[in-house]
Scaffold this motif. Sequence first.
Motif, PDB file in Angstrom:
ATOM      1  N   LEU A   1       0.725  -1.152  -0.166  1.00  0.00           N
ATOM      2  CA  LEU A   1       0.008  -0.010  -0.130  1.00  0.00           C
ATOM      3  C   LEU A   1       0.883   1.223  -0.104  1.00  0.00           C
ATOM      4  O   LEU A   1       0.277   2.257  -0.480  1.00  0.00           O
ATOM      5  CB  LEU A   1      -1.017   0.153   1.263  1.00  0.00           C
ATOM      6  N   THR A   2       1.949   1.176   0.641  1.00  0.00           N
ATOM      7  CA  THR A   2       2.930   2.381   0.721  1.00  0.00           C
ATOM      8  C   THR A   2       3.418   2.780  -0.814  1.00  0.00           C
ATOM      9  O   THR A   2       3.399   3.849  -1.040  1.00  0.00           O
ATOM     10  CB  THR A   2       4.090   2.149   1.363  1.00  0.00           C
ATOM     11  N   SER A   3       3.614   1.696  -1.734  1.00  0.00           N
ATOM     12  CA  SER A   3       4.182   2.002  -2.961  1.00  0.00           C
ATOM     13  C   SER A   3       2.956   2.307  -4.098  1.00  0.00           C
ATOM     14  O   SER A   3       3.275   3.067  -4.946  1.00  0.00           O
ATOM     15  CB  SER A   3       4.813   0.856  -3.525  1.00  0.00           C
ATOM     16  N   TYR A   4       1.795   1.773  -3.683  1.00  0.00           N
ATOM     17  CA  TYR A   4       0.486   1.654  -4.720  1.00  0.00           C
ATOM     18  C   TYR A   4      -0.356   2.978  -4.397  1.00  0.00           C
ATOM     19  O   TYR A   4      -0.709   3.397  -5.300  1.00  0.00           O
ATOM     20  CB  TYR A   4       0.034   0.520  -4.800  1.00  0.00           C
ATOM     21  N   VAL A   5      -0.715   3.319  -3.241  1.00  0.00           N
ATOM     22  CA  VAL A   5      -1.558   4.093  -3.042  1.00  0.00           C
ATOM     23  C   VAL A   5      -1.228   5.556  -2.927  1.00  0.00           C
ATOM     24  O   VAL A   5      -0.006   5.879  -2.422  1.00  0.00           O
ATOM     25  CB  VAL A   5      -2.368   3.809  -1.428  1.00  0.00           C
ATOM     26  N   PRO A   6      -1.823   6.358  -3.527  1.00  0.00           N
ATOM     27  CA  PRO A   6      -1.289   7.899  -3.566  1.00  0.00           C
ATOM     28  C   PRO A   6      -1.512   8.819  -2.174  1.00  0.00           C
ATOM     29  O   PRO A   6      -2.338   8.247  -1.154  1.00  0.00           O
ATOM     30  CB  PRO A   6      -2.189   8.387  -4.533  1.00  0.00           C
ATOM     31  N   VAL A   7      -0.844   9.789  -2.048  1.00  0.00           N
ATOM     32  CA  VAL A   7      -0.545  10.459  -0.784  1.00  0.00           C
ATOM     33  C   VAL A   7      -2.061  10.951  -0.304  1.00  0.00           C
ATOM     34  O   VAL A   7      -2.373  10.824   0.888  1.00  0.00           O
ATOM     35  CB  VAL A   7       0.455  11.498  -0.856  1.00  0.00           C
ATOM     36  N   ARG A   8      -2.759  11.392  -1.194  1.00  0.00           N
ATOM     37  CA  ARG A   8      -3.941  11.962  -0.727  1.00  0.00           C
ATOM     38  C   ARG A   8      -4.938  11.142  -0.096  1.00  0.00           C
ATOM     39  O   ARG A   8      -6.054  11.395   0.492  1.00  0.00           O
ATOM     40  CB  ARG A   8      -4.756  12.641  -2.008  1.00  0.00           C
ATOM     41  N   THR A   9      -4.776   9.914  -0.352  1.00  0.00           N
ATOM     42  CA  THR A   9      -5.855   8.750   0.302  1.00  0.00           C
ATOM     43  C   THR A   9      -4.926   7.836   1.061  1.00  0.00           C
ATOM     44  O   THR A   9      -5.499   6.867   1.411  1.00  0.00           O
ATOM     45  CB  THR A   9      -6.390   8.032  -0.969  1.00  0.00           C
ATOM     46  N   ARG A  10      -3.838   8.139   1.379  1.00  0.00           N
ATOM     47  CA  ARG A  10      -2.886   6.961   1.978  1.00  0.00           C
ATOM     48  C   ARG A  10      -3.580   6.604   3.550  1.00  0.00           C
ATOM     49  O   ARG A  10      -3.435   5.500   3.746  1.00  0.00           O
ATOM     50  CB  ARG A  10      -1.536   7.720   2.246  1.00  0.00           C
ATOM     51  N   ALA A  11      -3.757   7.836   4.227  1.00  0.00           N
ATOM     52  CA  ALA A  11      -4.276   7.468   5.519  1.00  0.00           C
ATOM     53  C   ALA A  11      -5.614   6.547   5.553  1.00  0.00           C
ATOM     54  O   ALA A  11      -5.688   5.578   6.517  1.00  0.00           O
ATOM     55  CB  ALA A  11      -4.458   8.681   6.141  1.00  0.00           C
TER      56      ALA A  11
ATOM     57  N   LEU B   1       7.013   8.282   6.018  1.00  0.00           N
ATOM     58  CA  LEU B   1       8.568   8.450   5.863  1.00  0.00           C
ATOM     59  C   LEU B   1       9.413   7.554   4.858  1.00  0.00           C
ATOM     60  O   LEU B   1      10.655   7.722   5.010  1.00  0.00           O
ATOM     61  CB  LEU B   1       8.800   8.199   7.436  1.00  0.00           C
ATOM     62  N   ALA B   2       8.945   6.348   4.580  1.00  0.00           N
ATOM     63  CA  ALA B   2       9.464   5.359   3.886  1.00  0.00           C
ATOM     64  C   ALA B   2       9.853   5.912   2.387  1.00  0.00           C
ATOM     65  O   ALA B   2       8.997   6.445   1.970  1.00  0.00           O
ATOM     66  CB  ALA B   2       8.721   4.145   3.786  1.00  0.00           C
ATOM     67  N   PRO B   3      11.229   5.404   1.737  1.00  0.00           N
ATOM     68  CA  PRO B   3      11.454   5.884   0.499  1.00  0.00           C
ATOM     69  C   PRO B   3      10.388   5.102  -0.386  1.00  0.00           C
ATOM     70  O   PRO B   3      10.393   3.635  -0.077  1.00  0.00           O
ATOM     71  CB  PRO B   3      12.777   5.396   0.491  1.00  0.00           C
ATOM     72  N   LYS B   4      10.031   5.716  -1.300  1.00  0.00           N
ATOM     73  CA  LYS B   4       8.864   4.849  -2.128  1.00  0.00           C
ATOM     74  C   LYS B   4       9.476   4.186  -3.047  1.00  0.00           C
ATOM     75  O   LYS B   4       8.796   3.147  -3.793  1.00  0.00           O
ATOM     76  CB  LYS B   4       8.115   6.131  -2.885  1.00  0.00           C
ATOM     77  N   GLN B   5      10.491   4.093  -3.445  1.00  0.00           N
ATOM     78  CA  GLN B   5      11.583   3.246  -4.371  1.00  0.00           C
ATOM     79  C   GLN B   5      11.565   1.727  -3.593  1.00  0.00           C
ATOM     80  O   GLN B   5      11.337   0.950  -4.503  1.00  0.00           O
ATOM     81  CB  GLN B   5      12.648   3.638  -4.827  1.00  0.00           C
ATOM     82  N   ASN B   6      11.526   1.665  -2.422  1.00  0.00           N
ATOM     83  CA  ASN B   6      12.046   0.396  -1.808  1.00  0.00           C
ATOM     84  C   ASN B   6      11.535   0.415  -0.522  1.00  0.00           C
ATOM     85  O   ASN B   6      12.600   0.530   0.323  1.00  0.00           O
ATOM     86  CB  ASN B   6      13.572  -0.029  -2.084  1.00  0.00           C
ATOM     87  N   PRO B   7      10.194   0.581  -0.172  1.00  0.00           N
ATOM     88  CA  PRO B   7       9.691   0.830   1.258  1.00  0.00           C
ATOM     89  C   PRO B   7      10.010  -0.254   2.428  1.00  0.00           C
ATOM     90  O   PRO B   7      10.155  -0.169   3.568  1.00  0.00           O
ATOM     91  CB  PRO B   7       8.254   1.227   1.053  1.00  0.00           C
ATOM     92  N   ALA B   8       9.977  -1.536   1.856  1.00  0.00           N
ATOM     93  CA  ALA B   8      10.133  -2.688   2.629  1.00  0.00           C
ATOM     94  C   ALA B   8      11.151  -2.683   3.682  1.00  0.00           C
ATOM     95  O   ALA B   8      11.054  -2.859   4.980  1.00  0.00           O
ATOM     96  CB  ALA B   8      10.111  -4.056   2.049  1.00  0.00           C
ATOM     97  N   PRO B   9      12.390  -2.349   3.359  1.00  0.00           N
ATOM     98  CA  PRO B   9      13.633  -2.457   4.514  1.00  0.00           C
ATOM     99  C   PRO B   9      13.391  -1.283   5.400  1.00  0.00           C
ATOM    100  O   PRO B   9      13.603  -1.722   6.647  1.00  0.00           O
ATOM    101  CB  PRO B   9      14.751  -1.969   3.708  1.00  0.00           C
ATOM    102  N   PHE B  10      12.946  -0.173   4.815  1.00  0.00           N
ATOM    103  CA  PHE B  10      12.592   0.901   6.160  1.00  0.00           C
ATOM    104  C   PHE B  10      11.603   0.753   6.964  1.00  0.00           C
ATOM    105  O   PHE B  10      11.603   0.714   8.125  1.00  0.00           O
ATOM    106  CB  PHE B  10      12.429   2.437   5.452  1.00  0.00           C
ATOM    107  N   LEU B  11      10.350   0.172   6.352  1.00  0.00           N
ATOM    108  CA  LEU B  11       9.385  -0.288   7.060  1.00  0.00           C
ATOM    109  C   LEU B  11       9.408  -1.577   8.098  1.00  0.00           C
ATOM    110  O   LEU B  11       9.041  -1.582   9.193  1.00  0.00           O
ATOM    111  CB  LEU B  11       8.144  -0.674   6.277  1.00  0.00           C
ATOM    112  N   GLY B  12      10.586  -2.414   7.742  1.00  0.00           N
ATOM    113  CA  GLY B  12      10.894  -3.445   8.568  1.00  0.00           C
ATOM    114  C   GLY B  12      11.666  -2.663   9.751  1.00  0.00           C
ATOM    115  O   GLY B  12      11.316  -3.189  11.088  1.00  0.00           O
ATOM    116  N   ALA B  13      12.318  -1.845   9.563  1.00  0.00           N
ATOM    117  CA  ALA B  13      12.983  -1.122  10.850  1.00  0.00           C
ATOM    118  C   ALA B  13      11.999  -0.453  11.595  1.00  0.00           C
ATOM    119  O   ALA B  13      12.140  -0.352  12.867  1.00  0.00           O
ATOM    120  CB  ALA B  13      14.172  -0.279  10.437  1.00  0.00           C
TER     121      ALA B  13
END
Length: 429
Positions: A125-135, A361-373
């Motif tokens: 969802l971090t990669s696919y959903v736009p910011v305006r509807t993210r929450a 806060l996660a980098p959109k190119q590769n969010p999984a590692p940041f999200l893991g931390a």
Amino acid sequence: MTDSTPRFSWRSIILPVYLPTLVFSLGEGAMIPIVPLVASERGASLALAGLIAAMLMVGELAGDLPAGWLVARIGERNAMIGAAMLAVIGVLIAIVSPTLPALAIGVFLLGLATAVFGLARHAFLTSYVPVRTRARALSTLGGVFRAGWAVGPFVAAAIIASTGSSEAVFWVLVGACFAVVGVLVLLPDPERVFGAARLAREASAASTTTDASGAPLTAGEAEAAAESSPSVFRAIRENRGVLARIGTGVGLLAAVRVSRTVVLPLWSVSIGMPAEQAALVIGISGTIDFALFYASGQIMDRFGRLWSAIPGLLGMAVGHIALAFTHDLPSNAVWFTIIAVWLGLANGVTSGIIMTLGADLAPKQNPAPFLGAFRMIGDTGGAGAPLMIAAVTSIASIMVANVAVGVLGLVGAAMLWRWIPRYVPHRRR
């Protein structure tokens, strides 16, 4: 200025994202509130029952960093199928060997599976959903988890009433996990259908690329970030400032939220409430919690993340402190019901806030590692709170433990009040 990113569709994520989450959380919501009761039936003290229940969060904590690497490497669907099978193994261990160590091991393995399950959906969802509807999208994901946790205790109460056995509830999770595998195998892989990585690159190219603190990256830095390997430890090193500040506040928020799921079953055992009645009250609390998930997303998207985090944290802190003074009252069961409902209301206001902050806060190119931390820090608070409850209950009493949880909530509210406006400033729509 035109938006070059593909248009987002709510309908496109219902089956591949929300349905497996609902099924898994329903099985987990039926089993987890019963764990302290089963531990007590197997001879555990009140403090030891709390410690065994806390193994769920310990497992999630241990699984967060490997989950970030695993999801980035093998993809969401494969990781979730493995997680469902791991949960089945854990439950079967707890059933086949009717001992306290087996129960603790089973709950720990379920925590590992939950870490992978949650991070896979979060990263997608971090990669696919736009910011305006993210929450709203992420609070809906949180609401789906809550839906399972709301329905699960009612299922548990019905099974206990019909069979007279608390352990029979464990089979609900086994069936749910096999159902999840069926759904994941039959539906197309969402990462291939939606092209989450491609969408993230297009979104990055269409807007200014920033790091976790909001500072713009140069073109070379952005390209290097996109091509970097999915290293969780690199994500921790590069984002240590935001992880230490907002991450700590999120850890305290997670601690207070998880404390509710541990305290309520333990409190019902402590005041002598029948198991089916306690399951019913916890189910009502979870239903109220669930009912507010979309409202929480609307609040965050419209007014900012702060307006979800602070009221919810303060409400939960007050609820835990108030519960501490009702244990020995003649109407303690009534007060337990009232405060359980209040805690469900306060927790519902925070639905999706941790996932939304992580996605912001996660980098959109590769969010999984940041999200893991990021999730590891949150789960550290979630894992530490039940352990603290067990320790304080053993040393002093469960009433003192509730006051301690309330104090943590007040500290967490102060930290998020300080740091959210700096790292996640609200931009009016």
